[in-house]
Design an enzyme around this catalytic site. Structure first.
Site, PDB file in Angstrom:
ATOM      1  N   HIS A 116       0.202  -0.945   0.500  1.00  0.00           N
ATOM      2  CA  HIS A 116       0.361   0.167   0.292  1.00  0.00           C
ATOM      3  C   HIS A 116       0.616   0.979   0.246  1.00  0.00           C
ATOM      4  O   HIS A 116       1.781   1.585   1.118  1.00  0.00           O
ATOM      5  CB  HIS A 116      -1.179  -0.378   0.943  1.00  0.00           C
ATOM      6  CG  HIS A 116      -2.330  -0.975   1.382  1.00  0.00           C
ATOM      7  ND1 HIS A 116      -1.914  -2.167   1.649  1.00  0.00           N
ATOM      8  CD2 HIS A 116      -3.646  -0.508   0.705  1.00  0.00           C
ATOM      9  CE1 HIS A 116      -2.904  -2.377   1.856  1.00  0.00           C
ATOM     10  NE2 HIS A 116      -4.211  -1.786   1.203  1.00  0.00           N
ATOM     11  N   ASN A 147       8.332  -3.441   2.928  1.00  0.00           N
ATOM     12  CA  ASN A 147       7.078  -3.564   3.364  1.00  0.00           C
ATOM     13  C   ASN A 147       6.320  -3.228   5.417  1.00  0.00           C
ATOM     14  O   ASN A 147       6.006  -2.586   5.091  1.00  0.00           O
ATOM     15  CB  ASN A 147       5.830  -4.237   2.798  1.00  0.00           C
ATOM     16  CG  ASN A 147       4.443  -4.401   2.592  1.00  0.00           C
ATOM     17  OD1 ASN A 147       4.276  -3.157   3.106  1.00  0.00           O
ATOM     18  ND2 ASN A 147       3.682  -4.982   3.025  1.00  0.00           N
ATOM     19  N   ASP A 239      15.511  17.563  -0.713  1.00  0.00           N
ATOM     20  CA  ASP A 239      16.175  17.637  -1.419  1.00  0.00           C
ATOM     21  C   ASP A 239      16.859  16.593  -2.643  1.00  0.00           C
ATOM     22  O   ASP A 239      16.641  16.303  -3.697  1.00  0.00           O
ATOM     23  CB  ASP A 239      17.602  18.807  -1.970  1.00  0.00           C
ATOM     24  CG  ASP A 239      17.160  19.965  -1.005  1.00  0.00           C
ATOM     25  OD1 ASP A 239      16.693  20.114  -1.621  1.00  0.00           O
ATOM     26  OD2 ASP A 239      18.134  20.878  -0.533  1.00  0.00           O
ATOM     27  N   GLU A 242      13.880  15.070  -4.645  1.00  0.00           N
ATOM     28  CA  GLU A 242      13.738  15.611  -5.386  1.00  0.00           C
ATOM     29  C   GLU A 242      14.258  15.362  -6.716  1.00  0.00           C
ATOM     30  O   GLU A 242      14.622  15.511  -7.670  1.00  0.00           O
ATOM     31  CB  GLU A 242      13.981  17.221  -5.105  1.00  0.00           C
ATOM     32  CG  GLU A 242      12.067  17.477  -4.295  1.00  0.00           C
ATOM     33  CD  GLU A 242      12.493  19.112  -4.046  1.00  0.00           C
ATOM     34  OE1 GLU A 242      13.337  19.741  -5.094  1.00  0.00           O
ATOM     35  OE2 GLU A 242      11.268  19.202  -3.666  1.00  0.00           O
ATOM     36  N   ASP A 248       8.731  18.637  -7.366  1.00  0.00           N
ATOM     37  CA  ASP A 248       9.005  19.319  -6.640  1.00  0.00           C
ATOM     38  C   ASP A 248       8.401  19.149  -5.470  1.00  0.00           C
ATOM     39  O   ASP A 248       6.898  19.954  -5.461  1.00  0.00           O
ATOM     40  CB  ASP A 248       8.620  21.178  -7.836  1.00  0.00           C
ATOM     41  CG  ASP A 248       9.019  21.957  -6.564  1.00  0.00           C
ATOM     42  OD1 ASP A 248       9.595  21.975  -5.440  1.00  0.00           O
ATOM     43  OD2 ASP A 248       8.781  23.124  -7.087  1.00  0.00           O
ATOM     44  N   GLN A 258      11.113  26.394   2.111  1.00  0.00           N
ATOM     45  CA  GLN A 258      10.360  25.502   0.992  1.00  0.00           C
ATOM     46  C   GLN A 258      12.264  24.886   1.109  1.00  0.00           C
ATOM     47  O   GLN A 258      13.057  23.712   1.433  1.00  0.00           O
ATOM     48  CB  GLN A 258      10.630  25.238  -0.694  1.00  0.00           C
ATOM     49  CG  GLN A 258       9.385  24.511  -0.766  1.00  0.00           C
ATOM     50  CD  GLN A 258       9.021  24.537  -2.739  1.00  0.00           C
ATOM     51  OE1 GLN A 258       9.585  23.671  -2.554  1.00  0.00           O
ATOM     52  NE2 GLN A 258       7.731  25.471  -2.881  1.00  0.00           N
ATOM     53  N   GLU A 262      13.695  22.116   2.645  1.00  0.00           N
ATOM     54  CA  GLU A 262      14.479  20.484   2.201  1.00  0.00           C
ATOM     55  C   GLU A 262      15.605  20.490   2.084  1.00  0.00           C
ATOM     56  O   GLU A 262      16.338  19.166   1.965  1.00  0.00           O
ATOM     57  CB  GLU A 262      13.965  21.266   0.937  1.00  0.00           C
ATOM     58  CG  GLU A 262      12.374  21.251   0.469  1.00  0.00           C
ATOM     59  CD  GLU A 262      11.624  21.425  -0.626  1.00  0.00           C
ATOM     60  OE1 GLU A 262      12.458  21.633  -1.672  1.00  0.00           O
ATOM     61  OE2 GLU A 262      10.725  21.362  -0.963  1.00  0.00           O
TER      62      GLU A 262
END
Ligand code: MN
Ligand code: MN
Length: 268
Positions: A116, A147, A239, A242, A248, A258, A262
């Site tokens: 899930h 998991n 970061d 990303e 983003d 941010q 981040e």
């Protein structure tokens, strides 16, 4: 001539209209993506690799060509938690015509769990909520030790936080290709990631995010052999996620905040 009364009425109507518009932009219809839609997913079959599905229980970007979600985003607070039993997995018949619809059987004997993204235990207060998380569009091939090990431990930790009164904005996804199931129609990713924004006030949304907000980010290999490892061991910065995904994240959070949030790695 416009009377002062009429003028102020017009002004009021104009303000109301612009308030509605800006509300629409910052929160596109769902409490689950108040912090942003990191891949600019849209509910358009013109972009089948980044197809937005919004349900009352979560928002997700589905990838037709991978047969799994790119990411799933959901709000969690204590009001979502219940005690209903788990359900059987079901095919998501809402996917566009002509798209492959993953079946629970596709995973049988693959060595992967039906993992899930939005956990069953985060959405078990009503039958509708449970049904939504058992749709195969919320599921991906997940190594059992990932998991059932650190991934699950972080899920439990999140529920512990909300029982302490926190509200979480959670986004989880995967990247990379390890192998495929169902004759290439379902990808087992190489990595699973999650970002948890911990909010102190219920319903504050993006206004509740400051330079002091706790953000937990993890990036786990989708492999066996990590079952006994702690989730904390897999912490990274937003970061880093990303960079690995090209998204983003937290894009609705003001840029300066941010930047600050981040680059940090959670250490609580
Ligand atoms: Mn799980
Ligand atoms: Mn970002």
């Amino acid at each position: 001539m416009l009377s002062a009364k009429h003028f102020s009425m017009l002004l009021f109507a104009g303000l109301l209209l612009s308030a509605c518009r800006s509300a629409k932009v910052s929160s596109p219809g769902s409490v689950h993506v108040v912090l942003g839609n990191p891949s600019n997913a849209e509910a358009s079959t013109a972009q089948p690799e980044n197809y937005l599905i919004e349900r009352p229980q979560y928002a997700l970007s589905y990838n037709r060509d991978r047969g799994i979600p790119n990411w799933v985003s959901w709000q969690l607070n204590a009001s979502w938690l219940g005690a209903l039993p788990r359900l059987p997995f079901s095919t998501d018949d809402s996917l566009p015509d002509g798209w492959y619809r993953a079946k629970a059987d596709d995973y049988t004997g693959s060595g992967y769990d039906r993992g899930h993204m939005t956990p069953a235990a985060d959405r078990n207060r009503t039958p509708e909520d449970s049904q939504a998380v058992f749709l195969m569009s919320n599921i991906f091939p997940q190594a059992p030790d990932n998991n059932q090990g650190p991934w699950e431990k972080l899920e439990s930790y999140c529920r512990k936080l909300v029982l302490q009164g926190k509200e979480l904005e959670i986004i989880a996804g995967s990247y990379g290709t390890q192998t495929t199931l169902a004759d290439g129609k379902i990808v087992a990713p190489t990595h699973t990631w999650k970002v948890v924004v911990v909010l102190d006030r219920l319903g504050a949304g993006v206004d509740g995010v400051s330079n002091a907000t706790r953000v937990i980010a993890v990036d786990l290999p989708n492999l066996n052999g990590i079952k006994r490892k702690r989730w904390q061991k897999f912490r990274v910065s937003v970061d880093q996620i990303e960079a690995a995904t090209g998204y983003d994240l937290l894009s609705n959070v003001p840029e300066a905040i941010q930047k600050k949030l981040e680059s940090k790695v959670d250490s609580q």
